[in-house]
Write an enzyme that holds these catalytic residues in place. Structure first.
Site, PDB file in Angstrom:
ATOM      1  CB  SER A 277      37.847  30.039  43.115  1.00  0.00           C
ATOM      2  OG  SER A 277      38.813  29.285  42.437  1.00  0.00           O
TER       3      SER A 277
ATOM      4  CE  LYS B 183      38.041  30.965  38.643  1.00  0.00           C
ATOM      5  NZ  LYS B 183      37.685  31.238  40.049  1.00  0.00           N
TER       6      LYS B 183
END
Length: 786
Positions: free
Chosen positions: A684, A727
């Protein structure tokens, strides 16, 4: 004398002197401890590392032995279980590990403690010569003949022993099964040389075999004179006459009849009842002094006390269940809805197999406590088993009765403790199971957590099936990555994300503060903490997905407030932002962690961990060189490959970014992720690293208020990633105003709280060109946000 490959490990541990008992390595045994010094030694061992040295007394008649009254070579053992008995004595279950030799005593007053030399070796490094192989075969033949003559040892033990290749372990295990005088056992224990140990064992077995043969001959001569039926009749009549004269009753007969009556009263399956009655009748045939009588009594006690026919009646009240769940926990909507669905289906169908749920989330979000609330809302009993660090399969399924000191596994033990066959059973920390040579606990759980099989779960000690289909199993984990696939497939995973600041504030006001005020002896009128102070604690004193550290800080304030109330004789303490530092010290975290100005080569990424979301700064520096790429910061293989994919994409599109075509030949690129002591991995960070490299090569600054996450391909496509909610929460707490996400993650925005959506700009991108469009500034815009 042959040399053995021993390694010596020096350690200081407590000592217990045993009377009439010898313990060998690899031996599992339980015994009772009553002497003060022995009890103190046990308590000291449990405080340290559960290790203790077991030495045999030279004279078992001595009640209070001194340091010269027991042998100074014994067995270093691990304490597995302790049970306090009436009268102050303790029953302890231990496992022998290695031989130990006392070097010097360090404590002799309250308990015995000494510096010892523990002798260890690696069985795989031992080579067997022909002499060793020959003596092992002789001893195995002796042991088989001894077993046939004694009728005290199961034939299954022969098969198990024959498979052992290690000569030292082979000798120790056989020595633990045969009945020898303590001084003979000590002689074997002090034989460090494997060949010498086997020779001693061979000689002793031969002597025992000769005695057993004489015993068999005598018995056969007697049998010729009187039949077995006549003998039993004569002995029983004689025993009854003797007991009648003494005014006693037939205790064994009464005990057997008592067991039979208890068995008949319990509604258990026919197979189990027949097995239990057979075991009870065996007591008639055994000598009262036989060690096996104790095993049978323990077995029957467990069979009788298990809740074969007992179960609590579920409260099928959806409204009441919702009230209990909402009262005990704030948020956790998905979890609550799943429980309410189960209760609704139970009400409609009238019967349903217990579901198997797996709560996955960071520490401190309430996984364990919500399991207790589920039990409360269903009116079920609750039991919890922590799986963290369990390595032995026997912990799950128990030991077979052939082992000395065998006990049922912890699952059956906890079912007995629950007192019903349908409790809420919590397996805590299922992602932290271990495995070693003693078996794989995860494999043992497969049968328990399979709805198609757990109606006949069989514990090794009981050897009869127990129906667990009505048990409501719940497991908890921080991540599913370390759970075996076969085990994970049997569970319904419910993910519990971290809390937002607003949710933490509600939890602190409604749950944590009243709880800690009560636990610290205060009343609500004694302490007032303002809302702004609670917000400051959440943002500046903790950084976590859950609320565990938040509760610790509130508890800290309550303790200090209680001290002030007592010392200063005041009735109320008020906490606000002005005096908060007097109670918790200086602030530990800054709410805003974004950079003070836009910088070249520094990009803000977002990462997911088992503890929640994290902010990740990626720094890139370009220097004249030969085209080397250096990656630092403990990056995993996947993250390194993402960096390489980003470099290849940049080389293929250099003209679009205003970068020199020869940069890969004459420029060294160093990519570093700070906090280098922490391992990092995952795809990511792909677009973040590519953006930082392009910024460093082109000299264009990156917007300081923008964070990004997404996987990059060689052609510059941006692929979706996981952990969006965690996140986004981490970015919000860090003061990030703009977040760049993969377009395919747009569907995951439903999980993000509405208040965060309002104050944060989300940009969804399909390609790297779009990422650069929204993240890079012109070279002369280093100190401005656009």
């Amino acid at each position: 004398m042959k040399l053995n490959p021993y390694s010596i490990l020096k350690r200081t541990i407590p000592i217990i002197a045993l009377r009439g008992v010898s313990v060998f390595p690899y031996m599992i045994i339980h015994f009772d401890v009553g002497r003060d010094k022995s009890v103190n030694a046990l308590e000291k061992a449990m405080v340290d590392d559960s290790l203790i040295l077991l030495c045999s007394q030279k004279d078992p008649k001595i009640d209070e032995p001194g340091i010269d009254d027991f042998y100074h070579i014994g067995t270093v053992s691990k304490i597995k279980q302790m049970l306090k008995l009436p009268g102050g004595s303790i029953r302890v279950l231990i496992e022998g590990l290695n031989r130990g030799r006392i070097v010097d005593f360090t404590e002799t007053d309250k308990y015995f403690e000494a510096e010892i030399e523990e002798l260890t070796y690696d069985p795989e490094k031992i080579g067997k010569d022909k002499e060793t192989e020959a003596i092992m075969r002789l001893v195995l033949d002796d042991f088989q003949e001894y077993t046939n003559l004694s009728n005290r040892i199961s034939q299954d033990v022969i098969v198990t022993v024959a498979e052992i290749e290690d000569p030292g372990r082979f000798a120790d295990i056989i020595a633990s099964y045969i009945y020898l005088k303590p001084e003979y056992d000590q002689k074997i224990l002090e034989a460090f040389d494997f060949y010498e140990r086997l020779e001693i064992l061979h000689k002793m077995l031969q002597e025992e075999i000769e005695i057993l043969r004489i015993k068999v001959d005598i018995n056969q001569r007697v049998k010729k004179q009187i039949t077995q039926v006549q003998k039993e009749y004569y002995l029983r009549e004689e025993m009854k006459a003797i007991q009648k004269e003494l005014g006693e009753e037939d205790e064994v007969s009464e005990e057997v009849e008592s067991y039979k009556n208890k068995i008949k009263k319990v509604k258990m399956p026919k197979e189990v009842r027949d097995k239990a009655i057979t075991e009870a009748e065996r007591l008639y045939k055994l000598s009262p002094g036989s060690p096996e009588t104790g095993v049978i009594r323990t077995y029957l006690d467990w069979i009788i006390e298990l809740p074969w026919d007992k179960e609590t009646k579920d409260k099928v009240d959806l409204k009441k269940a919702r009230e209990i769940l909402n009262k005990d926990h704030y948020g956790l909507t998905d979890v609550k809805e799943r429980i309410l669905e189960y209760i609704a289906i139970r009400k409609l169908s009238g019967n349903m197999k217990g579901p198997i749920l797996c709560f996955v989330g960071p520490p401190g979000v309430g996984k364990t406590s919500i399991a207790k609330s589920i039990a409360k809302s269903l009116n079920r009993n609750f039991v919890r088993m922590s799986l963290g660090g369990i390595q032995d399969e026997a912990e799950i399924r128990g030991h077979r009765r052939t082992y000395v000191g065998a006990m049922p596994g912890r699952i059956i033990s906890l079912i007995k403790k629950a007192g019903s066959k349908n409790p809420v059973f919590l397996f805590d920390e299922i992602d932290k199971l271990n495995r070693d040579f003693r078996g794989d606990p995860a494999s043992a759980l497969l049968e328990v957590l399979d709805p198609e099989q757990n109606n006949s779960f069989t514990d090794h000690f009981l050897e009869v099936p127990f129906d667990m289909s009505k048990v409501f199993f719940i497991t908890t984990a921080n991540t599913t990555m370390t759970i075996p696939d076969a085990l994970l497939d049997r569970m319904e995973v419910i993910r519990i994300s971290g809390y937002t600041e607003e949710e933490k504030l509600k939890i602190a006001e409604g749950y944590l503060l009243p709880k800690q005020i009560k636990e610290n002896g205060l009343k609500m009128k004694n302490l007032y903490i303002s809302e702004t102070a609670l917000k400051t604690i959440i943002s500046n004193y903790t950084r976590e997905a859950g609320v565990r550290n938040l509760e610790r800080n509130i508890a800290n304030i309550c303790r200090k407030s209680a001290k002030r109330i007592v010392e200063e004789n005041i009735n109320r303490v008020r906490i606000n932002n002005g005096n908060l530092h007097n109670y918790l010290g200086v602030e530990k975290y800054k709410h805003e962690v974004v950079k003070e100005k836009n910088q070249v080569g520094i990009a803000t990424g977002l990462a997911w961990t088992v503890f929640g979301g994290e902010i990740l700064f990626i720094e890139v520096n370009c220097m004249k060189g030969t085209g080397k790429l250096q990656l630092t910061g403990q990056l995993g293989d996947v993250m390194k490959e993402s960096a390489m994919a980003g470099i290849s994409y940049i080389r293929g599109n250099f003209s679009d970014f205003g970068i020199d075509e020869q940069f890969y030949k004459d420029t060294d690129i160093h990519i570093h992720v700070p906090e280098g002591a922490i391992p990092k991995d995952g795809p990511s960070a792909g677009i973040t690293m590519a953006t930082a490299v392009i910024s460093a090569l082109s000299g264009k600054p990156i917007r300081r208020d923008t964070a990004m996450t997404g996987e990059i391909t060689l052609r510059g496509r941006v692929l979706p990633i996981g952990g969006i909610k965690e996140k986004v929460l981490a970015a919000s707490e860090a003061g990030i105003k703009r977040i760049i996400l993969p377009y395919e993650n747009k569907k995951d925005m439903e999980e993000v709280p509405k208040n965060i959506k309002k104050r944060t700009q989300f940009i969804f991108v399909r390609s790297m060109d779009e990422v650069l469009k929204y993240s890079l500034l012109n070279k002369d815009d280093k100190n401005e946000n656009k």
